[in-house]
Design an enzyme around this catalytic site. Structure first.
Site, PDB file in Angstrom:
ATOM      1  N   SER A   1       0.870  -1.175   0.000  1.00 38.43           N
ATOM      2  CA  SER A   1       0.000   0.000   0.000  1.00 38.43           C
ATOM      3  C   SER A   1       0.904   1.222   0.000  1.00 38.43           C
ATOM      4  O   SER A   1       2.063   1.143   0.400  1.00 38.43           O
ATOM      5  CB  SER A   1      -0.929  -0.005   1.224  1.00 38.43           C
TER       6      SER A   1
ATOM      7  N   GLU B   1       1.338   5.560   0.717  1.00 39.37           N
ATOM      8  CA  GLU B   1       0.820   6.767   1.356  1.00 39.37           C
ATOM      9  C   GLU B   1       1.294   8.002   0.599  1.00 39.37           C
ATOM     10  O   GLU B   1       2.472   8.119   0.257  1.00 39.37           O
ATOM     11  CB  GLU B   1       1.280   6.840   2.807  1.00 39.37           C
TER      12      GLU B   1
ATOM     13  N   ASP C   1      -1.685  15.052  15.606  1.00 40.56           N
ATOM     14  CA  ASP C   1      -0.765  15.918  16.349  1.00 40.56           C
ATOM     15  C   ASP C   1      -1.394  17.277  16.589  1.00 40.56           C
ATOM     16  O   ASP C   1      -2.178  17.760  15.769  1.00 40.56           O
ATOM     17  CB  ASP C   1       0.545  16.093  15.570  1.00 40.56           C
TER      18      ASP C   1
ATOM     19  N   PHE D   1      12.337  13.617  10.278  1.00 40.80           N
ATOM     20  CA  PHE D   1      11.024  12.995  10.448  1.00 40.80           C
ATOM     21  C   PHE D   1      11.090  11.935  11.547  1.00 40.80           C
ATOM     22  O   PHE D   1      10.205  11.840  12.399  1.00 40.80           O
ATOM     23  CB  PHE D   1      10.570  12.318   9.144  1.00 40.80           C
TER      24      PHE D   1
ATOM     25  N   HIS E   1       3.721  -1.172   3.799  1.00 40.62           N
ATOM     26  CA  HIS E   1       3.118   0.140   3.569  1.00 40.62           C
ATOM     27  C   HIS E   1       4.242   1.139   3.308  1.00 40.62           C
ATOM     28  O   HIS E   1       5.097   1.353   4.173  1.00 40.62           O
ATOM     29  CB  HIS E   1       2.302   0.583   4.793  1.00 40.62           C
TER      30      HIS E   1
END
Length: 304
Positions: A20, A22, A114, A224, A274
């Site tokens: 998958s 994102e 967040d 990140f 993912h």
């Protein structure tokens, strides 16, 4: 790790692995072009679904919705829309979810989210809003039979007091109705494999997909990781030493690192991945090819 002669990853064929992808909603016309170029490149690989992120405080709500809607109308892909609890009442979140359902979206990635104030701000439930991801999952399941993915943190969420508390929170999300767990990206597979063991020991049996981020820019991705509570091994930093101004070589190293990571996980029996694409298709496409995925167009041509 499996011995070389027994490596499952050497025997991969089309259909053995599910992936998958994102994406994040674009802010400019140029970013829009990059996003849809990436989607066009990756769509023929037949992902299980593609998700579209949602900014802190719902800051990308409209752009997320526009991207998901376009995916639904113009591609054969199965879009998953991110929804969070931040800065919205239950009624507002429910309205967005109902709109998605009416438009044909059946998959939601449900996240606490967040704080809109950014890094360092303490999360506080919004007045009249969902208090956390488990609460959101239960609310979404009450609206319609959405397929719901939730987040897992192999090295624990930065705000969790302990790994045990983090697993308890994860189980609450699954008990509320979550169908799948997608983990935060990481670079040391040991953390992911231990996370799987802890989850299963706690009675969590839904599918768990590792999050993989191919590194295009080491400094950016390391940033990140720090914010997300994912460690950056010293060996990984060494692999990118001296490549700050050499993007071509950096991309080759990034592809090698991610390929090594996913192949090792395949050897451990993992079959779903993912990919956090960062709206870039090049490295993701190459890694998926090595995982045995082939373009639907190519496969059809071969069959003919």
């Amino acid at each position: 790790m499996a011995q070389t002669s027994e490596r499952k990853s050497k025997l991969l064929g089309s259909g053995d692995i599910l992936v998958s992808f994102e994406f994040f909603p674009p802010k400019t016309e140029k970013m829009e072009e990059t996003l849809w170029s990436s989607i066009t490149r990756l769509a023929p690989l037949g992902p299980e679904f593609v998700s579209v992120t949602y900014g802190a405080g719902g800051s990308t709500r409209e752009r997320t919705h526009a991207t998901v809607t376009r995916l639904l109308k113009e591609t054969p892909l199965k879009p998953a829309a991110h929804l969070t609890c931040v800065d919205a009442t239950k009624e507002e979140v429910d309205a967005v979810a109902k709109t998605y359902w009416d438009e044909g979206v059946r998959h939601i990635v449900a996240l606490r989210g967040d704080p809109a104030q950014g890094t360092g701000a303490k999360y506080e439930p919004y007045p009249g809003g969902y208090k956390n991801a488990a609460d959101l999952v239960a609310g979404l399941k009450a609206i319609a039979d959405f397929e719901i993915s939730v987040a897992g943190y192999p090295e624990k969420h930065p705000e969790s007091p302990s790994i045990e508390a983090d697993i308890e929170n994860l189980k609450a999300k699954v008990d509320a109705g979550a169908d799948r767990i997608i983990t935060q990206f990481g670079f040391d597979n040991t953390h992911f494999l231990r996370f799987i063991e802890r989850a299963r020991a706690a009675g969590i049996w839904v599918p768990i997909s590792p999050g993989i981020v191919p590194i295009h820019n080491f400094k950016q991705v390391a940033g990140f990781a720090k914010r997300a509570g994912a460690s950056v091994p010293s060996w990984l930093a060494r692999r990118f030493e001296g490549l700050e101004d050499d993007s071509a070589t950096s991309h080759l190293v990034g592809a090698a690192v991610a390929t090594e990571q996913v192949m090792d996980l395949v050897d451990e029996g993992i079959k779903k991945f993912h990919f956090y694409t960062l709206n870039r298709a090049d490295l993701v496409y190459a890694i998926c090819h090595l995982l045995g995925l082939r373009s639907v167009r190519t496969a059809n041509a071969d069959a003919a």
